[in-house]
Design an enzyme around this catalytic site. Structure first.
Site, PDB file in Angstrom:
ATOM      1  N   GLY A 202       3.078   8.842   0.071  1.00  0.00           N
ATOM      2  CA  GLY A 202       2.610  10.144  -0.408  1.00  0.00           C
ATOM      3  C   GLY A 202       2.796  11.258   0.592  1.00  0.00           C
ATOM      4  O   GLY A 202       2.775  12.432   0.229  1.00  0.00           O
TER       5      GLY A 202
ATOM      6  N   MET B 249       0.866  -1.169   0.000  1.00  0.00           N
ATOM      7  CA  MET B 249       0.000   0.000   0.000  1.00  0.00           C
ATOM      8  C   MET B 249       0.895   1.208   0.000  1.00  0.00           C
ATOM      9  O   MET B 249       1.327   1.636   1.060  1.00  0.00           O
ATOM     10  CB  MET B 249      -0.920  -0.021   1.219  1.00  0.00           C
ATOM     11  N   GLY B 250       1.241   1.733  -1.154  1.00  0.00           N
ATOM     12  CA  GLY B 250       2.084   2.924  -1.238  1.00  0.00           C
ATOM     13  C   GLY B 250       1.537   3.970  -0.319  1.00  0.00           C
ATOM     14  O   GLY B 250       2.121   4.295   0.695  1.00  0.00           O
ATOM     15  N   THR B 251       0.396   4.460  -0.640  1.00  0.00           N
ATOM     16  CA  THR B 251      -0.470   5.171   0.304  1.00  0.00           C
ATOM     17  C   THR B 251      -0.144   6.587   0.684  1.00  0.00           C
ATOM     18  O   THR B 251       1.011   7.020   0.754  1.00  0.00           O
ATOM     19  CB  THR B 251      -0.531   4.368   1.633  1.00  0.00           C
ATOM     20  N   SER B 252      -1.243   7.308   0.926  1.00  0.00           N
ATOM     21  CA  SER B 252      -1.179   8.543   1.708  1.00  0.00           C
ATOM     22  C   SER B 252      -2.226   8.404   2.787  1.00  0.00           C
ATOM     23  O   SER B 252      -3.391   8.163   2.483  1.00  0.00           O
ATOM     24  CB  SER B 252      -1.507   9.755   0.833  1.00  0.00           C
TER      25      SER B 252
END
Lengths: 250, 242
Positions: free
Chosen positions: B173, B42-45
């Site tokens: 992010g 989950m790269g995610t911000s």
């Protein structure tokens, strides 16, 4: 006493025909023969008082305390077999420590009492271990305010406004019931507890005693500590006065 | 899935051993594809902001395996109790595992104490799992409400450090919005101001970070409960777009 159980009292794993576990009841007898412990839950905290009978003039004053601290905000007093009580203190301290480790919050008085109660109960199930011969008073101040519980050798526990255990418990209870507990502050309760312990002390059967007094209240910053020496001295002075005036009334 | 080692040629793709059963190395084997083998990431911000009376948490919705977007509408805001949520970033599997385990423990604990758990209790339990299992890749933000401390935000980093913050940002992010958040966060914001702050910040992060995107999911937690909202990708605020 021998013969009351008539064969059903040899093991904690045996019920009697009328549904009693005699070994647990006998454990209660050990408590009844011990010296008195009293506690009051006041508006702003909890006060403990213990009559510590002095068995020898050679004993160092203040050694062998009967009141313990389980967690900074929780105090503990016991009546009965004091060596059994030591094990309970260690267990309670462990429970409080691990609770705080995992849940990041000081253990509440009720949860600790329930854990001690479950611990007591587990010793009433087996033949190879005996029930604890102590009744334990657990009190302190947590998020819900001041609370006081008593755990009996059977594992049963109740919350109290005021409670007494030990040989003077009947007389102490009578005195406690006369008090308006919901309006007492800890400062006032310290004097009352001292007075009650002095009153129930039996000068005839027992010799000297030392009074142990402790509290958890707003004055002590909600930490369990022994009552400051000057307050204790004043409380004992008033208590002695009360005993003398009662003796002169009799 | 299975591995055949007959006439086997083994190679390492993205760190995972893949067995090819063909001597013809030009033939494309599905099992060699990066996106078939890489663990879900989950790269995610993610973000959480506390205000007086509650907390607003938010996340993007992109889950990737390599460069393939495995789920473009994922829900990274996971409840571990009625009023305590975890924003998950890092390995999808690891964070799901940790949150579900803690949800179980927190429920047992809540039954013992007879009331809803404290946010700091949930955060502390998660921190124990992350700290004791350093092979896990979990970076979490816990946001919740309890009746004693009100709205609280806790941040747990990869090694298991736990810190309590007025607001927290996380995920790949988040690197792009530290400046924006530092400049625009003010203490004592209202609930609506917090919600706008979260949506704006996450939109900016999603615009710059390839591993973040999709929709913005938010949850606002206060004494009355949890209100969940979603802003679709095409309705997100647009900042400078060239």
């Amino acid at each position: 006493m021998a013969g009351i159980g008539s064969g059903y009292d040899l093991s904690a794993t045996t019920f009697s025909p009328d549904g009693r576990v005699f070994q647990v009841e006998y454990a209660g007898k050990a408590v009844e023969n011990s010296s008195t412990a009293v506690a009051i839950r006041c508006k702003d905290g909890v006060v403990f008082g213990v009559e510590k009978l002095i068995v020898s003039k050679m004993l160092v004053e203040g050694s062998n305390k009967r009141i313990h601290t389980i967690a900074p905000h929780i105090g503990y007093a016991a009546a009965g077999l004091l060596s059994d009580s030591r094990k309970v203190v260690n267990k309670a301290r462990d429970e409080a420590k691990y609770y705080k480790d995992y849940y990041a919050d000081p253990i509440s008085v009720k949860v600790l009492s329930e854990r001690v109660a479950n611990f007591f109960q587990s010793y009433t199930l087996y033949g190879h271990i005996r029930p604890f011969g102590t009744s334990v008073l657990v009190g302190g101040v947590d998020r819900k305010g001041p609370q006081l519980y008593m755990v009996e050798p059977s594992g049963v526990y109740y919350g109290y406004h005021a409670v007494a255990v030990g040989k003077g418990k009947q007389a102490a209870k009578t005195e406690l019931e006369k008090l308006k507990i919901s309006q007492l502050t800890c400062r006032e309760a310290v004097n009352e507890v001292a007075r009650i312990v002095y009153l129930v002390h039996d000068d005839v059967k027992d010799k000297d005693f030392e009074l142990e007094l402790s509290w958890v209240c707003s004055e002590s910053n909600n930490q369990h500590q022994f009552v400051p020496a000057d307050l204790k001295a004043e409380a004992e002075r008033l208590a002695q006065q009360a005993v003398e005036s009662k003796m002169s009334d009799d | 899935w299975y591995q055949r080692r007959v006439r086997g040629v083994s190679e390492r793709v993205e760190g995972r051993k893949v067995f090819s059963n063909s001597l013809d190395v030009k033939k494309m084997d599905l099992r060699e594809m990066e996106w078939m083998n890489k663990a879900h990431d989950m790269g995610t911000s993610i973000m959480a902001v506390a205000y007086n009376g509650g907390v607003v948490i938010g996340a993007d919705s992109r889950t990737t395996t390599g460069s393939y977007i495995a789920n473009r509408v994922s829900d990274k805001l996971t409840p571990i109790s009625e009023k305590i949520y975890v924003c998950r970033s890092g390995s999808a599997a690891d964070t799901q595992f940790a949150s579900e385990l803690i949800r179980y423990y927190l429920e047992s604990h809540s039954t013992e104490i007879g009331e809803p758990p404290l946010v700091k209790t949930g955060a502390n339990l998660l921190r124990h799992i992350v700290y004791m299992n350093k092979h896990l890749m979990a970076s979490l933000i816990i946001g919740g409400w309890d009746k004693y401390e009100g709205g609280s935000v806790y941040c747990i980093s990869l090694g298991g450090t736990i810190t309590k913050e007025p607001f927290a940002i996380g995920g790949s992010g988040s690197s792009y919005i530290y400046g924006y958040c530092d400049a625009n966060y003010k203490p004592n914001m209202t609930r609506d101001e917090c919600e706008k702050f979260v949506v704006n910040a996450l939109s900016l992060a999603m615009a710059r970070d390839g591993s973040s995107g999709g929709v913005v999911r938010t949850a606002t937690i206060d004494a009355n409960g949890v209100e969940r909202k979603m802003v679709p990708g095409n309705q997100l605020p647009i900042f400078w777009a060239g």
